[in-house]
Design a protein around this motif. Sequence first.
Motif: not given
Ligand SMILES: [Zn+2]
Length: 346
Positions: A66, A69, A189
């Motif tokens: 992601h 992040e 994450h």
């Molecule tokens: Zn994530």
Amino acid sequence: MSRGLSSTSLPQLAELQALVALGGAHLQERVVCEVAAGDGRYPVHVVTLGNPSPDVPAIGFFGGVHGLERIGAEVVLAFLRSLVMRLPWDGVLHRQLESVRLVFMPLVNPAGMARGTRANARGVDLMRNAPVDAVAHVPFLIGGQRLSAGLPWYRGVAGAPMEVESQALCQVVDDELLSRSFSMAVDCHSGFGLRDRIWFPHAHTAEPIAHLPELLALKAILDQTHTHHRYVLEPQSRQYLAHGDLWDHLYLRALAERPGHTFLPLTLEMGSWLWVKKNPRQLFSRHGIFNPLIEHRQQRVLRRHVGWLDFMARAACSYRRWVPLDEDARAALRAQAFAHWYNAWA
Ligand SMILES: [Zn+2]
């Protein structure tokens, strides 16, 4: 570096390339795919070190799935940096590397990171992009949706091939991890809750996974080794169910295609709400909800999690000393794991 984009536009990519140069002959590096973003392209690197023999266990460290992040990529890079800086002098590290393969993919979604988005440049959430559907109700949007790439948690078009970044990650897992009889993965994450959580599959169903005994054994050595650690190790399904989870997909495929193999994929979810609570002004920054913005807090976060990644590398290296060895031991651990995580006895 590809034409059109300089690594200075993405400091994490510059750091990764600097570490590759510093590591020299001790490590191997390759570009597993390139991602288009605007007028240019970003490379997705994989770095490996340690024994390449298929007879030794392996562990993979993944970050930046992601893009928003950033701290996830930075934790993986900080661990890689500590290893690279120890290579010239640490004989104990070299002994360890004789018995394990370490795999690093710290920037899975560089285009998302450069753009400051969770999704990749095509608007697809890579952690909702795998061909696996939840078997029960998922929370609206966050569980994955096919309504629009303009909304978060977009899965991509039904039946379409996975995104190039997802495919590259799956290929790395196939080549580097599942080719050995024991492997683990750690995917870093941030953004969920107040506590640091370590999630294992399943995300698509509340059904327990087959390797529950091994996970309880891992929890036991973590608890014994780091007495005051703050991690909550649990199945993701205890928090919410989701469609398209990459690690569910890879775990299920490993189970079906490589029955003798043990593959334990874990996702570190750093509890970013604590950083917001301590510095409420972060709420007004898009990055602030997912990343520590104050330097001393960033350093503390990196220190804590690098320690855990080092523990995981040791655990992978020495798995024969802690995984249950026979079916009786597995059955006993499975019963305890059911009681601990599922409030029931097997
Ligand atoms: Zn994530």
